[in-house]
Design a protein around this motif. Structure first.
Motif, short mmCIF file in Angstrom:
data_model
loop_
_atom_site.label_atom_id
_atom_site.label_comp_id
_atom_site.label_asym_id
_atom_site.label_seq_id
_atom_site.Cartn_x
_atom_site.Cartn_y
_atom_site.Cartn_z
N GLU A 159 -46.78 -0.82 -20.58
CA GLU A 159 -45.80 -0.27 -19.62
C GLU A 159 -44.39 -0.42 -20.17
O GLU A 159 -43.58 0.50 -20.07
N LYS A 160 -44.14 -1.56 -20.76
CA LYS A 160 -42.82 -1.83 -21.29
C LYS A 160 -42.50 -0.82 -22.42
O LYS A 160 -41.45 -0.20 -22.44
N GLN A 161 -43.48 -0.65 -23.30
CA GLN A 161 -43.28 0.26 -24.42
C GLN A 161 -43.15 1.71 -23.92
O GLN A 161 -42.36 2.48 -24.44
N TYR A 162 -43.93 2.02 -22.89
CA TYR A 162 -43.86 3.36 -22.32
C TYR A 162 -42.47 3.62 -21.73
O TYR A 162 -41.88 4.67 -21.96
N MET A 163 -41.97 2.66 -21.01
CA MET A 163 -40.64 2.80 -20.41
C MET A 163 -39.58 2.95 -21.50
O MET A 163 -38.68 3.78 -21.39
N GLU A 164 -39.72 2.15 -22.54
CA GLU A 164 -38.73 2.20 -23.61
C GLU A 164 -38.71 3.56 -24.29
O GLU A 164 -37.67 4.05 -24.69
N PRO A 166 -35.53 5.41 -22.15
CA PRO A 166 -34.81 4.37 -22.92
C PRO A 166 -33.63 3.81 -22.15
O PRO A 166 -33.24 2.65 -22.35
N GLU A 167 -33.07 4.60 -21.23
CA GLU A 167 -31.88 4.13 -20.51
C GLU A 167 -32.22 2.95 -19.58
O GLU A 167 -31.35 2.16 -19.24
N LEU A 168 -33.51 2.85 -19.22
CA LEU A 168 -33.87 1.78 -18.29
C LEU A 168 -34.37 0.51 -19.00
O LEU A 168 -34.62 -0.49 -18.37
N PHE A 178 -48.26 4.13 -28.81
CA PHE A 178 -48.69 2.77 -28.52
C PHE A 178 -50.00 2.55 -29.23
O PHE A 178 -50.95 3.26 -29.02
N ASN A 179 -50.00 1.57 -30.07
CA ASN A 179 -51.21 1.35 -30.86
C ASN A 179 -51.77 -0.03 -30.58
O ASN A 179 -51.30 -1.02 -31.10
N PRO A 180 -52.79 -0.09 -29.73
CA PRO A 180 -53.34 -1.42 -29.40
C PRO A 180 -54.22 -1.93 -30.54
O PRO A 180 -55.32 -2.37 -30.32
N SER A 181 -53.71 -1.84 -31.73
CA SER A 181 -54.33 -2.31 -32.96
C SER A 181 -55.85 -2.23 -32.97
O SER A 181 -56.54 -3.23 -33.06
N ARG A 182 -56.36 -1.03 -32.84
CA ARG A 182 -57.78 -0.82 -33.05
C ARG A 182 -58.07 -1.02 -34.52
O ARG A 182 -57.25 -0.68 -35.33
N ARG A 240 -58.26 1.90 -21.06
CA ARG A 240 -57.13 2.43 -21.82
C ARG A 240 -56.98 3.93 -21.61
O ARG A 240 -55.88 4.45 -21.53
N SER A 241 -58.13 4.63 -21.53
CA SER A 241 -58.07 6.08 -21.31
C SER A 241 -57.49 6.39 -19.93
O SER A 241 -56.73 7.34 -19.77
N GLN A 242 -57.89 5.59 -18.93
CA GLN A 242 -57.36 5.82 -17.58
C GLN A 242 -55.85 5.64 -17.56
O GLN A 242 -55.12 6.43 -16.96
N ARG A 243 -55.41 4.60 -18.22
CA ARG A 243 -53.98 4.32 -18.30
C ARG A 243 -53.25 5.49 -18.96
O ARG A 243 -52.22 5.95 -18.50
#
Ligand SMILES: *[C@@H]1O[C@H](CO)[C@@H](O)[C@H](O)[C@H]1NC(C)=O
Ligand SMILES: *[C@@H]1O[C@H](CO)[C@@H](O)[C@H](O)[C@H]1NC(C)=O
Ligand SMILES: *[C@@H]1O[C@H](CO)[C@@H](O)[C@H](O)[C@H]1NC(C)=O
Ligand SMILES: *[C@@H]1O[C@H](CO)[C@@H](O)[C@H](O)[C@H]1NC(C)=O
Ligand SMILES: *[C@@H]1O[C@H](CO)[C@@H](O)[C@H](O)[C@H]1NC(C)=O
Length: 372
Positions: free
Chosen positions: A70-75, A79-81, A43-47, A154-157
């Motif tokens: 979260e969406k990207q993490y789930m994917e 991936p099944e979800l 996940f690259n929050p375009s730094r 972001r680090s906590q996440r």
């Protein structure tokens, strides 16, 4: 207002939002690769884009980014979800709750009242000294506070995904390096080759107890912003490894000249006009700097000898905070005295990018219209 016009309104807003979230960011920096936060699911929050100036806007953006993350993490991890039907704009669409605090600052025309926000924020920035002027130092500090809050969030996440036993610490066994680290063999060569490995982990572990708490984990992800001397030295070691093309464990002049010297020079010249100069004209200044750094005069730079310039090779958040402060001042300082009054800030809305971010708030009213 008729239902039809509401729908048209919302479509326009979504298009605008889609456009905004995909438009290139103004303060992109050629060195941003240095700061890319590589996580295992990439996940690259375009730094490194500028952090929102107004904490209220930052908060809205943070919630939006969290959902996207979260969406990207789930994917990636489940991936099944994943919801494959989601429309592209869906992921970045703000939710009603995100705007609760912001709504107080909307005026009758559904516009964010920037004047009101500036009146409120000005005294919080103008603190050193509180003299009715915002100087470069105060603005840099303000930007730093916003950036640090963002980075820590972001680090906590990120930490939550690694801390498998939920004890608030990450051990090296829990830490799951990105797949490209696991797959790389010892001969792999390129940038950042020692990143996310055990030596990097150990250097981040300031108290050496084998576990990273959130401070140490944040440092692990952002070594250039760390105050941990062990980690700064590791960063220098890593720099030597990266530059040492003949593999003798040290950086000779040639290796320094083609790589490091450009970074140092660009850092120093960033605000000035850094047009490309020929190798010949740069040779003398490069040799001079090399000689200065080469404390033991052995003709090579070691990790310790890189310490004085490591901050220029890996710019920290403070560097970007100052850059952003300089930019805001250059845009708004009407009387050119190098500092900003409240009037100057109000009359020169400080940043078009931030202004356009604020247009996202238009959605608030549209959402509320729909719910009525
Ligand atoms: C913002 O609020 C101030 C004070 O409440 C008011 O004077 C000003 O007209 C408002 N600006 C806009 C653009 O609505
Ligand atoms: C990499 O090097 C370490 C020791 O430095 C060694 O234990 C490990 O087996 C090596 N891995 C590969 C894939 O060569
Ligand atoms: C990291 O530290 C641990 C002790 O906490 C040690 O066992 C391990 O060998 C160290 N690894 C490296 C690569 O230095
Ligand atoms: C994490 O540990 C370090 C010492 O290694 C300490 O200085 C820091 O305050 C700790 N952070 C938190 C949030 O407890
Ligand atoms: C930088 O210098 C070049 C020529 O040396 C000139 O053409 C260019 O306009 C300058 N750029 C700025 C921003 O001053």
């Amino acid at each position: 207002m008729g239902k039809f016009s509401i729908i048209v309104y919302i479509s326009i807003a979504l298009l605008l939002l889609f456009f905004l979230s995909h438009s290139p960011k103004k303060t992109q920096n050629h060195r941003h690769r240095r700061l890319r936060l590589r996580s295992s699911y990439n996940f690259n929050p375009s730094r490194h884009e500028s952090v929102a100036f107004d904490p209220l806007v930052a908060d809205i953006e943070r919630r939006r980014e969290d959902r996207q993350w979260e969406k990207q993490y789930m994917e990636n991890s489940h991936p099944e979800l994943a919801d494959h039907d989601a429309a592209p704009a869906h992921e970045s669409q703000p939710e009603w709750e995100d705007f609760m605090n912001a709504e107080d600052y909307l005026n009758d025309e559904d516009k964010f009242n920037v004047t009101n926000r500036l009146v409120l924020l000005f005294p919080k920035i103008d603190v050193d000294p509180a003299d009715g002027y915002i100087n470069e130092h105060e603005l840099t500090e303000w930007n730093m506070q916003q950036a640090e809050r963002e980075v820590l969030h972001r680090s906590q996440r990120e930490m939550e995904t690694h801390d498998k036993n939920r004890d608030g610490f990450v051990s090296f066994a829990e830490y799951d390096p990105p797949s490209w680290v696991q797959n790389s063999d010892n001969n792999s060569f390129g940038y950042d080759m020692g990143w996310w490995k055990e030596e990097h982990f150990n250097a981040s572990d300031a108290d050496g107890n084998g576990l990273l708490n959130i401070t140490e984990f944040n440092d692990f992800l952002h070594p250039a912003d760390s105050k941990n001397p062990k980690l700064i030295l590791w960063l220098c070691k890593e720099e030597v490894r990266e530059r040492d093309s003949d593999k003798d464990g040290k950086v000779n002049f040639k290796e320094f000249f083609h790589g490091l010297f450009d970074l140092v020079r660009n850092y120093d010249d960033e605000v000035h006009n850094s047009s490309h100069l020929s190798d010949d004209s740069m040779d003398a200044p490069a040799r001079q700097l090399f000689a200065q750094l080469d404390k033991d005069g052995d003709g090579y730079l070691s990790d310790v000898e890189l310490l004085p310039i490591i901050g220029k090779l890996h710019p920290s958040e403070r560097y970007y905070a100052k850059q952003q402060a300089d930019y805001i001042i250059s845009q708004a300082d009407t009387d050119k005295d190098g500092r900003l009054t409240l009037t100057e800030m109000i009359e020169n809305p400080y940043d078009m990018e931030i202004m356009s971010r604020i247009q996202i708030l238009l959605l608030v009213r549209m959402n509320s219209l729909l719910k009525k």
